[in-house]
Design a protein around this motif. Structure first.
Motif, mmCIF file in Angstrom:
data_model
loop_
_atom_site.group_PDB
_atom_site.id
_atom_site.type_symbol
_atom_site.label_atom_id
_atom_site.label_comp_id
_atom_site.label_asym_id
_atom_site.label_seq_id
_atom_site.Cartn_x
_atom_site.Cartn_y
_atom_site.Cartn_z
ATOM 1 N N GLY A 194 0.804 -1.214 0.000
ATOM 2 C CA GLY A 194 0.000 0.000 0.000
ATOM 3 C C GLY A 194 0.839 1.266 0.000
ATOM 4 O O GLY A 194 0.558 2.217 -0.737
ATOM 5 N N VAL A 195 1.874 1.285 0.808
ATOM 6 C CA VAL A 195 2.752 2.457 0.864
ATOM 7 C C VAL A 195 3.448 2.668 -0.472
ATOM 8 O O VAL A 195 3.535 3.789 -0.985
ATOM 9 C CB VAL A 195 3.770 2.319 2.021
ATOM 10 C CG1 VAL A 195 4.869 3.351 1.915
ATOM 11 C CG2 VAL A 195 3.060 2.436 3.350
ATOM 12 N N LEU A 196 3.951 1.576 -1.067
ATOM 13 C CA LEU A 196 4.636 1.699 -2.348
ATOM 14 C C LEU A 196 3.689 2.146 -3.460
ATOM 15 O O LEU A 196 4.072 2.941 -4.325
ATOM 16 C CB LEU A 196 5.314 0.380 -2.720
ATOM 17 C CG LEU A 196 6.549 0.019 -1.902
ATOM 18 C CD1 LEU A 196 7.058 -1.358 -2.297
ATOM 19 C CD2 LEU A 196 7.641 1.056 -2.069
ATOM 20 N N LEU A 197 2.461 1.639 -3.456
ATOM 21 C CA LEU A 197 1.482 2.082 -4.457
ATOM 22 C C LEU A 197 1.168 3.568 -4.315
ATOM 23 O O LEU A 197 1.053 4.293 -5.304
ATOM 24 C CB LEU A 197 0.198 1.257 -4.353
ATOM 25 C CG LEU A 197 0.258 -0.138 -4.941
ATOM 26 C CD1 LEU A 197 -0.989 -0.921 -4.565
ATOM 27 C CD2 LEU A 197 0.413 -0.081 -6.445
ATOM 28 N N LEU A 198 1.038 4.036 -3.071
ATOM 29 C CA LEU A 198 0.796 5.468 -2.852
ATOM 30 C C LEU A 198 1.994 6.303 -3.282
ATOM 31 O O LEU A 198 1.832 7.388 -3.856
ATOM 32 C CB LEU A 198 0.467 5.734 -1.389
ATOM 33 C CG LEU A 198 -0.938 5.361 -0.954
ATOM 34 C CD1 LEU A 198 -1.081 5.536 0.549
ATOM 35 C CD2 LEU A 198 -1.976 6.192 -1.688
ATOM 36 N N MET A 199 3.205 5.818 -3.007
ATOM 37 C CA MET A 199 4.397 6.554 -3.420
ATOM 38 C C MET A 199 4.481 6.639 -4.943
ATOM 39 O O MET A 199 4.825 7.698 -5.477
ATOM 40 C CB MET A 199 5.654 5.874 -2.859
ATOM 41 C CG MET A 199 5.835 6.071 -1.377
ATOM 42 S SD MET A 199 7.198 5.138 -0.673
ATOM 43 C CE MET A 199 8.588 5.826 -1.557
ATOM 44 N N GLY A 244 4.161 10.178 -7.103
ATOM 45 C CA GLY A 244 5.429 10.538 -7.721
ATOM 46 C C GLY A 244 6.573 10.746 -6.760
ATOM 47 O O GLY A 244 7.494 11.491 -7.047
ATOM 48 N N VAL A 245 6.535 10.086 -5.621
ATOM 49 C CA VAL A 245 7.636 10.190 -4.669
ATOM 50 C C VAL A 245 8.790 9.353 -5.203
ATOM 51 O O VAL A 245 8.627 8.197 -5.558
ATOM 52 C CB VAL A 245 7.219 9.681 -3.281
ATOM 53 C CG1 VAL A 245 8.388 9.697 -2.322
ATOM 54 C CG2 VAL A 245 6.065 10.508 -2.749
ATOM 55 N N ILE A 246 9.963 9.957 -5.276
ATOM 56 C CA ILE A 246 11.138 9.278 -5.817
ATOM 57 C C ILE A 246 12.165 9.141 -4.705
ATOM 58 O O ILE A 246 12.502 10.114 -4.023
ATOM 59 C CB ILE A 246 11.738 10.064 -7.000
ATOM 60 C CG1 ILE A 246 10.717 10.157 -8.123
ATOM 61 C CG2 ILE A 246 13.018 9.408 -7.467
ATOM 62 C CD1 ILE A 246 11.152 11.069 -9.242
ATOM 63 N N VAL A 247 12.659 7.927 -4.523
ATOM 64 C CA VAL A 247 13.707 7.664 -3.534
ATOM 65 C C VAL A 247 14.964 7.333 -4.312
ATOM 66 O O VAL A 247 15.017 6.340 -5.043
ATOM 67 C CB VAL A 247 13.312 6.506 -2.599
ATOM 68 C CG1 VAL A 247 14.432 6.214 -1.622
ATOM 69 C CG2 VAL A 247 12.009 6.826 -1.876
#
Length: 51
Positions: free
Chosen positions: A36-41, A45-48
């Motif tokens: 869920g967290v990765l899908l939201l990221m 458009g959150v980029i790590v």
């Protein structure tokens, strides 16, 4: 990446329901949370970046 973890969660959850495996509930919960967290990221458009 998020879709792979989501697919893994669904497989583990389904096998647990069908065959009554003794997989702790925290394992499936952790897989669901990470997916869920990765899908939201991905959605926002959150980029790590790695160093």
């Amino acid at each position: 990446m998020a879709h792979i973890i989501l697919a893994l969660f669904l497989i583990v959850f389904g096998l647990n329901l069908l065959f009554g495996l003794n997989i702790p509930i925290w394992v499936t919960g952790l897989l669901a949370l990470v997916a869920g967290v990765l899908l939201l990221m991905e959605r926002f458009g959150v980029i790590v970046k790695r160093k």
